[in-house]
Design an enzyme around this catalytic site. Sequence first.
Site, mmCIF file in Angstrom:
data_model
loop_
_atom_site.group_PDB
_atom_site.id
_atom_site.type_symbol
_atom_site.label_atom_id
_atom_site.label_comp_id
_atom_site.label_asym_id
_atom_site.label_seq_id
_atom_site.Cartn_x
_atom_site.Cartn_y
_atom_site.Cartn_z
ATOM 1 N N PHE A 14 -2.338 5.811 -0.343
ATOM 2 C CA PHE A 14 -3.591 6.485 -0.017
ATOM 3 C C PHE A 14 -4.568 5.571 0.729
ATOM 4 O O PHE A 14 -4.740 5.715 1.927
ATOM 5 C CB PHE A 14 -4.215 7.053 -1.301
ATOM 6 N N GLU A 15 -5.193 4.608 0.059
ATOM 7 C CA GLU A 15 -6.181 3.756 0.720
ATOM 8 C C GLU A 15 -5.831 2.292 0.542
ATOM 9 O O GLU A 15 -6.221 1.658 -0.429
ATOM 10 C CB GLU A 15 -7.588 4.018 0.155
ATOM 11 N N GLN A 16 -5.104 1.777 1.490
ATOM 12 C CA GLN A 16 -4.798 0.345 1.528
ATOM 13 C C GLN A 16 -5.627 -0.315 2.615
ATOM 14 O O GLN A 16 -5.617 0.132 3.761
ATOM 15 C CB GLN A 16 -3.320 0.117 1.871
#
Length: 544
Positions: free
Chosen positions: A378-380
């Site tokens: 998702f949010e790296q």
Amino acid sequence: MTNISNPILRGFNPDPSILRVGDDFYIATSTFEWYPGVQIHHSRDLVHWRLVARPLNRPGQLDMRGDPDSCGVWAPDLSYADGRFWLIYTDVKRYGATTVQGAKGMSLRDFPNYVVTCDTIDGDWSDAVHLNSSGFDPALFHDDDGRSWMLNMLWDHRPGHGRFAGIQAQELDRATMKLVGEPTLIFKGTERGFTEGPHMYKRGGFYHLLVAEGGTGWDHAVVMARSPDLLGPYEVHPDGAVLTSAGRKDMEITRAGHGDLVELADGTTWLAYLCGRPLSGRERCVMGRETAIQPMQWGEDGWLRTIAGDAHPDPTPPAPDLPPAPWDIVPWDGRFDAPDLPLDLQWLRSPHADRLFSLTERPGFLRLHGRETVGSLFEQALVARRQTAFRFTATTSLDFAPRCFQQAAGLIYYYNSTKFYYLCISAEEGRRQLQLLTASPENPEGNSFEVLADGLPDGMIDLRADVDGDRLTFGWRAGGDPDWRILPDVHDASILSDEVSLPRLPNFTGAFVGMACQDLSGAGTPADFARFVYREGALSAPVD
């Protein structure tokens, strides 16, 4: 005579779609989970290429948060009609757990296909229009009667139906951007199986269908069939594969397949195709699938063949009879002194780059905001570039003050969530530590963790990775120190390849090297990177 050195697009650049508009050539390639989506390269002589656009760069075109590894943007197709460019692509949202053709279980997967358009290749492309979700590898064929057709492989999830059901065609109304009529299965493929990657051409009274078969590994191949009617039936090429390196793992160019044809102004035909270059003595391609090109010829029987007639890829074909057109490209110096991310770099999945990094919050630095773990779908906060040579050195300088073990930042050598080496700075009881986090499918425990140095001094830290074939070493130094502390352990770089994978999971990308930052406390603690330098060639060369 000048010769082309294949591959022409080095490092992870698979599934080429090639297009000529006047004197200009363009190749679009897959980017999978890397953002922005699709790479478009430009040439005027088929020898010299430059990256000119990544067109899928906002939420209305592409949002891959949650897409599994090696999903996202598959096999874009680039075409030109009505005075504008057309780009059609798949955003794979779910792949499933098996790739075995003929397996008995059901395999439900999600393959939404979209189209965008633009008047110029490097302009602001339109929002995406969804067309269908019946299979992947879509392509558009604009016939000379003014009609357009969408082709894609048909995915059949029913038990016992083999998954790869063949190639279907359906008319596209260019005015409304909608599919009309019913889809028709026009080609079921050959005994090679895994029929995908369709492209259509019209020549000599026939519709020529080009497909990829044999799977995207060592048995990959370009196969062709023809018919006087677009909807078939199709006669298969009498020679079998038009291009393949199947059975020849010793070749310089292997895994050849998934191609597309372009006709030059002089009438000659060229084939762009994907390929792999294995490590010496190892059947592993750390740079993933790259793009090569070579001339082809039409025989008196109306079938296409390689110039040598052997259906083999050519590592050094003669260049076409075109004026040399090199690009005046100034290499990025590794510093972050501009408001936009250098073109060398990409990130993972998210269309909301401002949540991941900034080039303006601290001028002269790339600030990565601490986000989710390495491997998150998702949010790296991970920004990296492709590996494009077997030998390279990558260095970075960062300013980072972690307060606890949940915060980390550093230099990462990355394939996907199951294959990476992460040399990072974290904290333990108020002391900064240098740590190495490794993920490898060959490790039954999944991840390994090692403390390399404890009590790092305050201030900037330089980190370094040296890769020579399948050998990887790391080093570090305090900012301002002239000498590197090269760590003694030698790691296996070959795990960052398509060929090393967890069972039954897709692996279609390639190795990247770059920078990352995590903060599992939720505070979003940033890491500031002063530079990132990637140099190819002999590892004995000086490194600043």
